[in-house]
Scaffold this motif. Structure first.
Motif, PDB file in Angstrom:
ATOM      1  N   LEU A 132      44.087  35.225  44.189  1.00  0.00           N
ATOM      2  CA  LEU A 132      43.570  35.178  45.552  1.00  0.00           C
ATOM      3  C   LEU A 132      42.696  36.397  45.818  1.00  0.00           C
ATOM      4  N   PRO A 133      41.657  36.237  46.649  1.00  0.00           N
ATOM      5  CA  PRO A 133      40.884  37.412  47.076  1.00  0.00           C
ATOM      6  C   PRO A 133      41.688  38.222  48.078  1.00  0.00           C
ATOM      7  N   LEU A 134      41.294  39.473  48.284  1.00  0.00           N
ATOM      8  CA  LEU A 134      42.036  40.358  49.175  1.00  0.00           C
ATOM      9  C   LEU A 134      42.106  39.802  50.591  1.00  0.00           C
ATOM     10  N   GLU A 135      41.048  39.102  51.037  1.00  0.00           N
ATOM     11  CA  GLU A 135      41.068  38.597  52.408  1.00  0.00           C
ATOM     12  C   GLU A 135      42.191  37.578  52.622  1.00  0.00           C
ATOM     13  N   ASP A 136      42.593  36.834  51.570  1.00  0.00           N
ATOM     14  CA  ASP A 136      43.708  35.900  51.714  1.00  0.00           C
ATOM     15  C   ASP A 136      45.039  36.634  51.865  1.00  0.00           C
ATOM     16  N   PHE A 137      45.184  37.780  51.176  1.00  0.00           N
ATOM     17  CA  PHE A 137      46.388  38.584  51.352  1.00  0.00           C
ATOM     18  C   PHE A 137      46.422  39.179  52.770  1.00  0.00           C
ATOM     19  N   TYR A 138      45.241  39.422  53.354  1.00  0.00           N
ATOM     20  CA  TYR A 138      45.170  40.022  54.679  1.00  0.00           C
ATOM     21  C   TYR A 138      45.510  39.000  55.774  1.00  0.00           C
ATOM     22  N   ARG A 139      44.870  37.846  55.723  1.00  0.00           N
ATOM     23  CA  ARG A 139      45.007  36.906  56.842  1.00  0.00           C
ATOM     24  C   ARG A 139      46.019  35.791  56.564  1.00  0.00           C
ATOM     25  N   GLY A 140      46.528  35.713  55.317  1.00  0.00           N
ATOM     26  CA  GLY A 140      47.417  34.615  54.958  1.00  0.00           C
ATOM     27  C   GLY A 140      46.606  33.389  54.558  1.00  0.00           C
ATOM     28  N   VAL A 237      60.123  26.319  39.413  1.00  0.00           N
ATOM     29  CA  VAL A 237      58.745  26.725  39.122  1.00  0.00           C
ATOM     30  C   VAL A 237      58.451  27.964  39.971  1.00  0.00           C
ATOM     31  N   THR A 238      58.025  29.038  39.322  1.00  0.00           N
ATOM     32  CA  THR A 238      57.710  30.278  40.023  1.00  0.00           C
ATOM     33  C   THR A 238      56.206  30.502  40.003  1.00  0.00           C
ATOM     34  N   VAL A 239      55.627  30.617  41.185  1.00  0.00           N
ATOM     35  CA  VAL A 239      54.190  30.907  41.316  1.00  0.00           C
ATOM     36  C   VAL A 239      54.057  32.383  41.683  1.00  0.00           C
ATOM     37  N   THR A 240      53.378  33.140  40.825  1.00  0.00           N
ATOM     38  CA  THR A 240      53.190  34.573  41.045  1.00  0.00           C
ATOM     39  C   THR A 240      51.785  34.830  41.581  1.00  0.00           C
ATOM     40  N   LEU A 241      51.701  35.593  42.661  1.00  0.00           N
ATOM     41  CA  LEU A 241      50.412  35.902  43.281  1.00  0.00           C
ATOM     42  C   LEU A 241      49.710  37.026  42.528  1.00  0.00           C
ATOM     43  N   LYS A 242      48.422  36.840  42.326  1.00  0.00           N
ATOM     44  CA  LYS A 242      47.593  37.882  41.714  1.00  0.00           C
ATOM     45  C   LYS A 242      46.369  38.105  42.584  1.00  0.00           C
ATOM     46  N   GLN A 243      45.876  39.364  42.583  1.00  0.00           N
ATOM     47  CA  GLN A 243      44.680  39.653  43.374  1.00  0.00           C
ATOM     48  C   GLN A 243      43.441  39.537  42.509  1.00  0.00           C
ATOM     49  N   ARG A 244      42.514  38.735  42.982  1.00  0.00           N
ATOM     50  CA  ARG A 244      41.241  38.556  42.290  1.00  0.00           C
ATOM     51  C   ARG A 244      40.393  39.811  42.447  1.00  0.00           C
ATOM     52  N   LYS A 245      39.544  40.044  41.455  1.00  0.00           N
ATOM     53  CA  LYS A 245      38.624  41.172  41.565  1.00  0.00           C
ATOM     54  C   LYS A 245      37.732  40.993  42.782  1.00  0.00           C
ATOM     55  N   SER A 246      37.295  42.106  43.330  1.00  0.00           N
ATOM     56  CA  SER A 246      36.556  42.090  44.593  1.00  0.00           C
ATOM     57  C   SER A 246      35.366  41.139  44.532  1.00  0.00           C
ATOM     58  N   SER A 247      35.246  40.349  45.602  1.00  0.00           N
ATOM     59  CA  SER A 247      34.083  39.473  45.727  1.00  0.00           C
ATOM     60  C   SER A 247      32.971  40.226  46.430  1.00  0.00           C
ATOM     61  N   ALA A 248      31.809  39.596  46.491  1.00  0.00           N
ATOM     62  CA  ALA A 248      30.673  40.238  47.157  1.00  0.00           C
ATOM     63  C   ALA A 248      30.986  40.481  48.633  1.00  0.00           C
ATOM     64  N   PHE A 249      31.755  39.557  49.236  1.00  0.00           N
ATOM     65  CA  PHE A 249      32.080  39.702  50.652  1.00  0.00           C
ATOM     66  C   PHE A 249      32.953  40.921  50.890  1.00  0.00           C
ATOM     67  N   GLU A 250      33.883  41.170  49.960  1.00  0.00           N
ATOM     68  CA  GLU A 250      34.820  42.261  50.165  1.00  0.00           C
ATOM     69  C   GLU A 250      34.129  43.621  50.188  1.00  0.00           C
TER      70      GLU A 250
END
Length: 347
Positions: A132-140, A237-250
């Protein structure tokens, strides 16, 4: 008869050492309430049919049908329908409880009985990752993860539905411990038995709910959604969250625990005379930053309450740290140098 330790008995119940419950399998099972061995009734009516629901019904549908049928066949209204009422109650007891239901789906009532005795095996767990991008961790966010898994086709077991059973093949064989005697010694040997059930591989979409303020590395567990095998409780089934590298928007946003950091590049004029900037946040809202003070490279400007939401208390936020950098001119003309040298503030 059956072999029980160094003894032989006519059936599991007749074990001279009182260990009959240990020998029940296959065509019989142990009734702990009655303390006796009873045959497995393969011909009993399907529990979904008893509750008049499909085998894909959710819990709300099962509850609704149970309430309707239990009122309709209650002994106070229908004294002659006591057996029907009891069957409805027993079916609801199994299908309304997730662990019992999944055992019933994968192995019928014998599997439910083994589960009640603590003998049910648990299948292998499965793991998936969600970037997920950082904005998804921020806003859900709500995202889906595709899962390919083996499932048991109940329709094949019962009716061989040509549409639903397309692509079904025999399920993997089961393992069974078999006892045999050699002289005065009794041995146990593991052997494979062909399955009587049909399985197929299907794609399932798991809906992952990411809370605001979640962290990379957080795990979301989906109970019993692993591959199915007859008589087993499917693994999780375990889904582990990972942070995607910064996008241009970030644009350089970084997370440090509950706080955020963002580079703030200033012109030399802004660094010396102050500035008024609008910073677009991860969810699109604007943060206004103003100062008339001198700013210097590497300075940290902290904005309280504009960091990450706290996962357990999303109404609270960490802080936003703006890290100042200054664009110095690469060179000065003679006129610019003379002008700067004449400024009293630079002396």
């Amino acid at each position: 008869g059956v072999s029980c330790g160094m003894h032989r008995a006519s059936d599991c119940d007749a074990c001279p050492q009182g260990h009959g419950a240990l020998w029940c399998n296959g065509e019989c099972m142990w009734d702990h309430q009655r303390q006796t061995c009873v045959p497995v009734q393969d011909s009993q009516e399907d529990l979904y049919d008893v509750l008049e629901v499909s085998d894909t019904a959710d819990l709300a549908e099962i509850k609704k049908s149970y309430r309707r049928l239990s009122v309709m066949y209650h002994p106070d209204k229908n004294p002659g329908q006591a057996d029907k009422f009891n069957a409805i109650r027993d079916a609801y007891e199994v299908l309304s409880e997730p662990d019992k239901r999944v055992l019933y789906d994968t192995g019928g009532m014998p599997a439910v009985q083994k589960g009640a005795e603590g003998k049910a095996e648990v299948g292998e767990a499965m793991a998936k990752a969600l970037e997920l991008p950082l904005e998804d961790f921020y806003r859900g966010a709500r995202r889906t993860v595709e899962l390919r898994r083996r499932v048991i086709c109940r329709r094949c077991r019962r009716t061989k539905d040509p549409a639903r059973c397309k692509g079904c093949t025999r399920c993997p064989p089961t393992k069974k411990l078999v006892q045999f005697r050699r002289g005065n010694m009794i041995f146990q040997q593991e052997q494979q038995e062909p399955s009587t059930e049909d399985c197929k591989t299907e794609s399932t979409e798991l809906e992952v709910s990411v809370d605001p303020g979640s962290y990379a590395g957080d795990a979301i567990v989906f109970k019993h959604m692993g591959s199915q095998k007859p008589g087993q409780i499917p693994g999780d089934v375990t889904v582990t969250l990972k942070q995607r590298k910064s996008s241009a928007f970030e644009g350089g946003w970084q997370r440090h625990g509950k706080d955020l950091r963002l580079p703030l590049n200033l012109t030399l004029r802004e660094a010396l005379l102050g500035f008024d900037r609008s910073v677009r946040h991860l969810d699109g809202h604007t943060v206004q930053v103003r100062t008339r003070s001198v700013s210097f490279p590497g300075q940290l400007i902290r904005i309280v309450g504009e960091g990450m939401p706290l996962k357990d208390t999303p109404s609270l936020f960490g802080d936003l740290d703006l890290i100042v950098s200054v664009d110095f001119p690469e060179s000065l003309t003679d006129a610019e140098r003379e002008e700067l040298e004449g400024l009293r503030a630079l002396r």
